[in-house]
Every structure is written in structure tokens, then in C-alpha cells.
Design an enzyme around this catalytic site. Structure first.
Site, PDB file in Angstrom:
ATOM      1  N   ASP A 152      55.768   6.209  19.021  1.00 24.40           N
ATOM      2  CA  ASP A 152      54.546   5.570  19.504  1.00 24.40           C
ATOM      3  C   ASP A 152      53.847   6.391  20.580  1.00 24.40           C
ATOM      4  O   ASP A 152      52.782   6.001  21.045  1.00 24.40           O
ATOM      5  CB  ASP A 152      54.854   4.165  20.031  1.00 24.40           C
ATOM      6  N   ASP A 208      66.825   0.576  18.804  1.00 24.80           N
ATOM      7  CA  ASP A 208      66.124   1.325  19.839  1.00 24.80           C
ATOM      8  C   ASP A 208      66.623   2.760  19.799  1.00 24.80           C
ATOM      9  O   ASP A 208      67.724   3.045  19.301  1.00 24.80           O
ATOM     10  CB  ASP A 208      66.387   0.717  21.220  1.00 24.80           C
ATOM     11  N   ASP A 262      60.780  -9.424  20.540  1.00 21.65           N
ATOM     12  CA  ASP A 262      62.020  -9.599  19.790  1.00 21.65           C
ATOM     13  C   ASP A 262      62.460 -11.067  19.786  1.00 21.65           C
ATOM     14  O   ASP A 262      62.747 -11.638  18.736  1.00 21.65           O
ATOM     15  CB  ASP A 262      63.121  -8.696  20.347  1.00 21.65           C
TER      16      ASP A 262
END
Length: 743
Positions: free
Chosen positions: A136, A292, A455
Site C-alpha cells: 500500500d 500481516d 478486522d
């Protein structure tokens, strides 16, 4: 003997923490007795006693929620041998692997590629795996690291599978083990040395690239003139398993979604939705594992363990996702920052497992794709259901993606092209900024928008539909990651969590609405309330922390006197004994318990309070919440482990340290007032006593790192600007307190 095919693929084991139940019940009884005492004393109440009653009412309600959550803990046992006996390797379902990273400075590429390498080396048919890495930050450094890692993977993956290596993240493997000349063959030792040398070369290349700049030419020309918040979509197929062979590497795809300053990006939720759509038009696996960038696969068979839950005859109908608990490889001794949550995962986390299911934590989770697409349990993928109607309104305008989503909902696989490169046009289309507009993405489909804790919000929406979730607990830990290594990272992470969670509570997605109008079970709702009220919890905590100082300054009292004083004393003793025993039973030390008790106070009154203010400003339209990335660091080297600076509190000019410094100064001013005899005469009843003094001293002990920070210099000292702000606030508190005693 039962036929292997008829046996369940996993069992749920219920646990009885008898001692904790008794002590928790006793604690609740004492809290109720304390409230009863307050009510019976209404004829002789003062301002501090009324405020104490309000705070204690909140603590009692919170304790009821805690007891409900902890009461029926459970965990799961999976049977991989039964799965492999029932499902042939060639028939195992495909799995898409998602790895997310956002900033190469805060999330070093070396950590990302180790996570990727551990996934590429999973004990699973390689041609059924596809690894998508979301960058990102649109960094050529991350792309360069992945290119180099893919070359190293051609050596690493065969090495791991040839010798059945269990630890498949190379930076952990080579730091923990070495060839053993008494047991390992000469061939293994030779291969080990060769692979280690190649990994060290890879690490040097990435380190050099980090310190220099990547030339944006050739394959990297697409990164020229890009900005992390303003760039076109970049999708690169780094490696394709064209032959569909298990002995080759899995697919490896780099994805950096399009960004424009004028379009909302929805942080990690937006990135995950793009990965879902891109993978949908390229591989469309029925299961998605997301990690992650710092959470590597510690157990190479973890996908098989999770599939035992999701492919079980009962789990297939009820379970939406299998969540592995976060565990850390670099935890500091005695957990000085309270960031490892070991006891909480056992008692609170285990309790949630015994309800409708564990929360989705944003990483280490294997999910069903069709449930990410919004399917409810009673729909069961029926072709004529409404979710497969008006497809463009729900899934967007891409014909390729709509077709793949339809197949996923029906339970059949669909790959538009045999060659991934032929899917790039469709992948670029579904990763554009505008693709979400006018669709159900972020509302009913995919990861849900509207909170920096996307989440938990996404998992809540899944539970609201009536799905359950299960924890996946293999004997060999599934995934391991790095924990925050400094005060600012810990407090910043807690602030982001608290603000995002209270944002959920105050929104249309509140778990209360989920129970009233949808299919969220009542006790699961209480469990969600436990975490979504973190930020709100800071208000009564701060008020209660200010009470002893106020009472000392005004020579009044808020604690019961005479016979009633034994209620809070007993309550304090029982609570601390109970929590200490839980830590000891979990295998933790007394020092760890002390550190965590201290950090609970610091986190609540600093991070959670700032998180509460952030959301209040957002709700008032004054400012918006910002997703702050937690800094991830490689663990310290062995020679630095015993360094006296490890675990020390560090400070900067952040507002995170203002509330705590103010609380500390208020207590010190109150104690100084008491020691100098500057208290006013008692107006009526009792004045401040030993109880108020003890509470004030207790808070000073909790904020001992802040007290040392007042006299330290450099990064270990509290900045002068913070001290000045806190001093002004503390003096204002003292002044206002004294005004209340004037006629």
C-alpha cells in the site's frame, strides 16, 4: 473401531477454570456489596462519594461482562491425519495467501519477504497456493525485495521440503539452528551452509537497497513519478506455477492498488478488498489466508490444521473462519510494555472461543471466500438467492469478477485464464479507485469500511449473520510475529485499536444492534462490548484516579469508613490474588504480572483516553481518525539482549504522554499537600485517611516510569513541553479542587 471417514476432523475441548470462576464470582459479590454500601449511605453523601458510586457502577457492569466472557472457555484439537485420509492431496482445495504491508520504513522489507518465504514453503501442494503481496506504499523497494526473494525461494523451498525443516522463515531458522555434525549428514551440512550464504547475500542486497535508492528504469520504470497516495495500479506476476506442479513454487503476485488524493482509500480494509477482487479474477481459491507482513508461518502444516475445522462436516455448515492466536518471537523478558497478552488470550480469548466464536484479529486467519462475499449460513450458496441477483450492484461492473464471484458462492472454482498474465487487464480494472462506488463493497461484501479496527468490524458482521468461528490451536504454534518494542509503538497501537473499536460501538454496526436485529448471540455481544468499550473505559478510570488526590487536597474522603472500609480492602486483595494466579498458571512470572498491571493503568488513561477524544472529534465533524501504522522492528541481536536499555520507557512530544504525566503530577501535589499539612479542616464527617493516601501512592508506583522520566534526559526523559502542559493542567485541577471547599 470407527471408520476414519466418519470421525470428526476436529474436536472442541471445554475447560473449567474452577479457581478463576470462584474468585471472579467473589469479586462480583464484593463489587455489589460496595454499591449496596453506597446506596445505604445516600443520606450522607458528598461529591467524591457520588462520583465514586458512578465509577464503581461502571466497574461492576464491566466485571459482569468479563465473567460472562470468561465463564465457559474452550479450545480446539485438529486431526490432520484424518483430513489427509479423507481428502486426497490432489483434491485439497486451493488457498489464496494475502500478505499486507504499507510502509517500507515502518515495516522493513526483510520481515515481509520472510513472511512470504514461509508461505511459499508451506506443506501444501504448491500449485494450489497463490501468494498475493499488497504494497500500500507503492514502494519499488518492496517490489525489489520480492523479486530477489523469489530467486532465493527456488533454493529455500526445496531445501525445507527435502529435509523437512519445521521453521521456514529463514531469518528465524538461521538464527536458532545450525548443522549438527553428530546427527546431520555431510550432504545436509553442505546444503545448509550454501543456503545460509545465499540468505545472507539476499539480506545484504535488501539492506543496501534500503540505504540507497532503487533505479526506476527497466522493470522498475513503472515506479517513476509515483507517490504513496497518488499512483496508478501496479500488478506484477513475479512467479507463475505454469505447469501446475506441486514441486514448483506457488504463484507470487505483487499488488499495489490505485490511489488518488481525492478518493478515500479505507486503509487496510480497502487494500484487502482489492486483494480479494484481484485474486478473484486470477486464481479464485475458495479459501483465503491473510497475514500481516511480520507474521510468518511458524508451522508449515498450519493450513491443513485450519482446513480440518473448515472442511469438517459440522464446521462446513457453521464455521466462517479459523483464527490462529497471535504469538510473538521477540517478546522481551517479563513483558515490560504489557504487549504480549498471553494471559488474556488464555482466559478472555479462550472464553470467547466457547461462545459464538473468537474475534477476527486481522491476521493469521483462514476464511471462506464465499463468506467474504456476504453469504449467510441459511443461504448455503443457492444459485437463486438474492446475493447472486443484481450482481453488478453488489460486486461491481467487471464481468470477469462477477462470474468468478458467482462461481465462488455456488461452491465451484473458476479461473478465467490458464495464464495469470492473461488476467492482468481484469485485475487492473477491479483494483481502481472508483470500483467500490455504487457497490456493496465495504458495506455488505468484503472487509467492512468505517473503522480503523476493520478486522473486528468485519468479524462482527460475519457473526451477525449467524456464522460461528473457531480458534485453530496446533501443537506447534501456527504463526509468530514481532511485538512493539518501545513505549510509543505500544501506546500508539493501543490508541488506534481503542478509537477504532469505540467507533464500531457508536455506529450502525454496534454489537447491540447485532443482537437486537440480527443473529449475534447475547453473550457474544457482551464479549464484543468488552473490547468496543475500551476507549469509554478511560473516563471512569481517570475520574477514579483523580478522586484520591481530590480528597487529599480538600480533606474529604471517597472510600467507605468504619466497617465498610473492609469491602474495598478485601476487593483489592481478592482481585490481585486472582489475576496473579492466572498469570502464574499461564507460566508467566510475578514480574510480568506487575508490569502488566502497571501497563493496564497507563494504557487505559493514556492511549484509550486519546482514542476516545479522537472519535469524539470525528463524531463532531472536527477531524477524522487516522490509521497509524505500528512500527515493526527486527529483534535485537543476541549480544544486545541483556542491554540495560531494553524495556526502558522512551518519551517524545506526543500527546499520548500528557494524560499520564498530569495524573502523576496531581498525585505528587496531593501527597506534598498532605506532608506539609496544608489540608483545610474537615468540614463534616471524616477527612482523607490512609485509604486515600494508599490509592495516591499506588498510582505513583504505577506511573514510576513517568516519574523517572521527569528527571531523565534525551529519549528517556519526558520533554519539557509535555511537562509544562501537564503542570498547567495539574495546577488547574488543584485550583478547581480548592474552589469546591469555599462557601
Amino acid at each position: 473401531m470407527l471408520n476414519m471417514a466418519s470421525k470428526p476432523l476436529y474436536d472442541k475441548i471445554w475447560v473449567k477454570h474452577g479457581f478463576s470462576r470462584v474468585m471472579d464470582s467473589f469479586t462480583l459479590l464484593l463489587l455489589l456489596l460496595l454499591l449496596g454500601y453506597r446506596i445505604l449511605s445516600l443520606n450522607n453523601t458528598t461529591f467524591p462519594q457520588v462520583l465514586a458510586f458512578v465509577c464503581e457502577s461502571w466497574f461492576t457492569l464491566l466485571w459482569i461482562i468479563i465473567i460472562s466472557t470468561k465463564w465457559s472457555p474452550a479450545y480446539t484439537i485438529t486431526y490432520v491425519d484424518r483430513l489427509l485420509h479423507r481428502v486426497a492431496e490432489s483434491e485439497l482445495p486451493a488457498v489464496d495467501l494475502f500478505v499486507t504491508t504499507a510502509d517500507p520504513m515502518l515495516e522493513p522489507p526483510i520481515l515481509t519477504i520472510n513472511t512470504v518465504l514461509s508461505l511459499l514453503a508451506l506443506d501444501y501442494p504448491s500449485h494450489k497456493l497463490a501468494c498475493y503481496v499488497s504494497d500500500d506504499g507503492c514502494s519499488p523497494l518492496n517490489f525489489y525485495a520480492l523479486l530477489e526473494a523469489s530467486n532465493f525461494a527456488k533454493l529455500w523451498v526445496p531445501f525445507c521440503k527435502k529435509y523437512n525443516i519445521q521453521l521456514r522463515a529463514p531469518f528465524r531458522y538461521f538464527s536458532n539452528t545450525g548443522p549438527n555434525n553428530t546427527q546431520d549428514t555431510p550432504e545436509f551440512i553442505q546444503d545448509w551452509l550454501r543456503i545460509k550464504e545465499e540468505y545472507e547475500r539476499l539480506s545484504r542486497k535488501i539492506l543496501n537497497a534500503t540505504q540507497a535508492s532503487i533505479p526506476v528504469d527497466g522493470e522498475f520504470s513503472i515506479f517513476s513519478n509515483v507517490h504513496p497516495t497518488n499512483h496508478p495500479t501496479i500488478i506484477k506476476v513475479i512467479w507463475e506455477n505454469r505447469e501446475g506442479l506441486s514441486d514448483e513454487l506457488p504463484h507470487l503476485i505483487y499488488v499495489s492498488r490505485e490511489k488518488k488524493p481525492t478518493h478515500p482509500h479505507h486503509y487496510k480494509a480497502g487494500a484487502m478488498n482489492v486483494l480479494t477482487r484481484v485474486s478473484g479474477v486470477m486464481t479464485n481459491a475458495p479459501f483465503i489466508l491473510n497475514l500481516d507482513c511480520d507474521m510468518y508461518a511458524h508451522n508449515p502444516k498450519i493450513v491443513l490444521h485450519a482446513l480440518c475445522i473448515l472442511l469438517d462436516s459440522k464446521g462446513e455448515k457453521e464455521v466462517a473462519f479459523a483464527q490462529c492466536v497471535q504469538q510473538f518471537y521477540d517478546g522481551m523478558k517479563d513483558d515490560p510494555f504489557g504487549s504480549q497478552y498471553t494471559a488474556m488470550f488464555v482466559y478472555m480469548g479462550g472464553g470467547v472461543v466457547g461462545l459464538q466464536g473468537i474475534f477476527y484479529s486481522g491476521t493469521n486467519c483462514l476464511s471462506r471466500r464465499k463468506i467474504i462475499y456476504g453469504l449467510s449460513p441459511h443461504q448455503n450458496g443457492n444459485k437463486d438467492h438474492a446475493i447472486t441477483k443484481e450482481k453488478k450492484t453488489i460486486f461491481g461492473t467487471s464481468k470477469v469478477f462477477v462470474e468468478s464471484a458467482t462461481r465462488a458462492l455456488e461452491g465451484s472454482t473458476f479461473t478465467p485464464n490458464n495464464n495469470l498474465f492473461n488476467s492482468l487487464e481484469a485485475a487492473n480494472e477491479v483494483s481502481s479507485c472508483e470500483y467500490d462506488y455504487g457497490t456493496a463493497w465495504g458495506e455488505q461484501v468484503g472487509w467492512i469500511y468505517g473503522s480503523t479496527s476493520e478486522d473486528v468490524l468485519t468479524g462482527l458482521k460475519i457473526h451477525n449473520k449467524g456464522w460461528r468461528s473457531e480458534v485453530c490451536t496446533a501443537d506447534f504454534t501456527g504463526f509468530m510475529g514481532c511485538s512493539p518494542q518501545d513505549t510509543l509503538s505500544v501506546l500508539g497501537q493501543q490508541k488506534r485499536w481503542a478509537s477504532g473499536l469505540v467507533d464500531i460501538l457508536l455506529s450502525k454496526h454496534s454489537p447491540i444492534f447485532g443482537t437486537l436485529f440480527e443473529n449475534l448471540e447475547f453473550r457474544e455481544c457482551l464479549a464484543y462490548l468488552y473490547i468496543t468499550t475500551w476507549a469509554i473505559r478511560s473516563i471512569p478510570e481517570i475520574c477514579y484516579a483523580a478522586l484520591p488526590a481530590y480528597c487529599i487536597i480538600t480533606n474529604s474522603h471517597f472510600l467507605p469508613k468504619e466497617f465498610g472500609q473492609w469491602i474495598p480492602v478485601t476487593l483489592l486483595v481478592i482481585y490481585n490474588i486472582s489475576s496473579l494466579v492466572e498469570y502464574l498458571k499461564t507460566g508467566l512470572s510475578i514480574r510480568t504480572w506487575l508490569n502488566c498491571q502497571r501497563m493496564i493503568r497507563i494504557t487505559t488513561m493514556n492511549s484509550w483516553f486519546l482514542g476516545f477524544l479522537t472519535i469524539m472529534l470525528k463524531r463532531l465533524g472536527i477531524s477524522d481518525a487516522v490509521f497509524e501504522i505500528t512500527k515493526k522492528e527486527q529483534p535485537v541481536s543476541g549480544e544486545d539482549v541483556n542491554n540495560e536499555t531494553i524495556g526502558r520507557f522512551t518519551f517524545n512530544n506526543s500527546a499520548l504522554f500528557v494524560p499520564g504525566t498530569t495524573i502523576l503530577l496531581i498525585q505528587l501535589m496531593a501527597l506534598f499537600t498532605k506532608s506539609m499539612g496544608w489540608q483545610p479542616p474537615v468540614r463534616s464527617g471524616h477527612g482523607s485517611g490512609v485509604g486515600e493516601m494508599f490509592c495516591s501512592l499506588y498510582l505513583v508506583v504505577c506511573y514510576w516510569p513517568f516519574l523517572k522520566g521527569l528527571f531523565e534526559k534525551g529519549k528517556y526523559g519526558i520533554p519539557l513541553s509535555t511537562i509544562c502542559k501537564s503542570t498547567i493542567l495539574a495546577m488547574l485541577f488543584v485550583h478547581l479542587s480548592k474552589l469546591t471547599i469555599k462557601d
